[in-house]
Write a protein that holds these residues in place. Structure first.
Motif, short mmCIF file in Angstrom:
data_model
loop_
_atom_site.label_atom_id
_atom_site.label_comp_id
_atom_site.label_asym_id
_atom_site.label_seq_id
_atom_site.Cartn_x
_atom_site.Cartn_y
_atom_site.Cartn_z
N MET A 1 0.85 -1.17 0.00
CA MET A 1 0.00 0.00 0.00
C MET A 1 0.90 1.24 0.00
O MET A 1 1.82 1.35 0.78
N LYS A 2 0.63 2.16 -0.88
CA LYS A 2 1.41 3.40 -1.01
C LYS A 2 1.11 4.34 0.16
O LYS A 2 -0.04 4.55 0.51
N ARG A 3 2.18 4.90 0.73
CA ARG A 3 2.04 5.87 1.82
C ARG A 3 1.99 7.27 1.24
O ARG A 3 2.87 7.68 0.49
N ILE A 4 0.94 8.00 1.59
CA ILE A 4 0.73 9.36 1.14
C ILE A 4 0.68 10.25 2.37
O ILE A 4 0.02 9.92 3.35
N ARG A 5 1.39 11.36 2.32
CA ARG A 5 1.35 12.33 3.41
C ARG A 5 0.63 13.57 2.91
O ARG A 5 0.91 14.05 1.81
N LEU A 6 -0.32 14.04 3.70
CA LEU A 6 -1.13 15.22 3.35
C LEU A 6 -0.69 16.39 4.20
O LEU A 6 -0.60 16.29 5.42
N LEU A 7 -0.42 17.51 3.54
CA LEU A 7 -0.10 18.76 4.24
C LEU A 7 -1.30 19.69 4.08
O LEU A 7 -1.66 20.07 2.96
N HIS A 8 -1.93 19.99 5.20
CA HIS A 8 -3.08 20.90 5.22
C HIS A 8 -2.95 21.72 6.49
O HIS A 8 -2.56 21.21 7.53
N TRP A 9 -3.27 22.98 6.42
CA TRP A 9 -3.07 23.88 7.55
C TRP A 9 -4.20 23.84 8.55
O TRP A 9 -4.09 24.43 9.62
N LYS A 10 -5.31 23.19 8.24
CA LYS A 10 -6.42 23.06 9.18
C LYS A 10 -6.81 21.59 9.25
O LYS A 10 -7.43 21.05 8.32
N ALA A 11 -6.43 20.95 10.34
CA ALA A 11 -6.65 19.50 10.48
C ALA A 11 -8.12 19.12 10.33
O ALA A 11 -8.43 18.09 9.73
N VAL A 31 0.85 15.45 7.56
CA VAL A 31 2.19 15.95 7.84
C VAL A 31 2.02 16.98 8.96
O VAL A 31 1.15 17.85 8.86
N PRO A 32 2.83 16.92 10.02
CA PRO A 32 2.70 17.96 11.04
C PRO A 32 3.01 19.34 10.46
O PRO A 32 3.88 19.46 9.60
N THR A 33 2.29 20.34 10.90
CA THR A 33 2.52 21.68 10.35
C THR A 33 3.65 22.41 11.08
O THR A 33 3.96 23.53 10.73
N GLU A 34 4.26 21.77 12.05
CA GLU A 34 5.47 22.33 12.67
C GLU A 34 6.60 21.94 11.74
O GLU A 34 7.05 20.80 11.72
N MET A 35 7.08 22.88 10.96
CA MET A 35 7.98 22.58 9.85
C MET A 35 9.27 21.84 10.21
O MET A 35 9.61 20.89 9.53
N PRO A 36 10.00 22.20 11.24
CA PRO A 36 11.22 21.40 11.49
C PRO A 36 10.90 19.92 11.69
O PRO A 36 11.57 19.05 11.16
N ALA A 37 9.84 19.65 12.45
CA ALA A 37 9.45 18.25 12.68
C ALA A 37 8.97 17.59 11.40
O ALA A 37 9.28 16.42 11.13
N LEU A 42 9.75 13.68 7.05
CA LEU A 42 9.70 13.36 5.62
C LEU A 42 11.06 12.93 5.09
O LEU A 42 11.14 12.07 4.21
N ARG A 43 12.13 13.50 5.60
CA ARG A 43 13.48 13.10 5.16
C ARG A 43 13.83 11.71 5.66
O ARG A 43 14.43 10.91 4.94
N GLU A 44 13.47 11.40 6.91
CA GLU A 44 13.83 10.11 7.50
C GLU A 44 13.01 8.96 6.94
O GLU A 44 13.49 7.84 6.86
N SER A 45 11.78 9.24 6.58
CA SER A 45 10.90 8.19 6.06
C SER A 45 10.05 8.76 4.92
O SER A 45 8.86 9.04 5.10
N PRO A 46 10.66 8.94 3.74
CA PRO A 46 9.91 9.56 2.63
C PRO A 46 8.71 8.70 2.21
O PRO A 46 8.83 7.48 2.06
N PRO A 47 7.56 9.33 2.05
CA PRO A 47 6.37 8.61 1.58
C PRO A 47 6.43 8.41 0.07
O PRO A 47 7.38 8.85 -0.59
N SER A 48 5.41 7.81 -0.48
CA SER A 48 5.31 7.64 -1.93
C SER A 48 5.05 8.98 -2.61
O SER A 48 5.47 9.20 -3.74
#
Length: 97
Positions: A1-11, A31-37, A42-48
């Motif tokens: 199953m492909k992993r997709i990460r969603l970035l949205h500013w309002k959960a 994706v957490p909206t706290e950018m450093p985290a 995303l760098r440590e475990s890149p999604p599809s």
């Protein structure tokens, strides 16, 4: 199953997008909206792919996308832009075709 990460500013608004991605057969999460985290995760475990919702704060979504292109581990990660005003989306897609 492909992993997709969603970035949205309002959960709360992202729930519908997540349900849609999951019903299409993807393992989707926010994706957490706290950018450093977020960048570290995303760098440590890149999604599809990363889906960036531009309906809220399109310039912030653009900045995240541009930043993802600077890291070796996320440089070739597919970015999918959804939502947003057509003229703003067009400008972002010019920067990141």
């Amino acid at each position: 199953m492909k992993r997709i990460r969603l970035l949205h500013w309002k959960a709360a608004e992202a729930d519908g997008r997540l349900r849609h991605l999951r019903s299409a057969g993807f393992h989707a999460s926010m994706v957490p909206t706290e950018m450093p985290a977020a960048f570290k995760q995303l760098r440590e475990s890149p999604p599809s792919a990363v889906v960036i919702d531009l309906s809220r704060l399109p310039s912030a979504g653009r900045d995240v996308a541009l930043s993802l292109r600077t890291y070796k581990s996320t440089r070739h990660l597919p970015l999918v832009f959804v939502g947003g005003e057509p003229e703003k989306v067009a400008r972002i897609k010019q920067l990141l075709p």
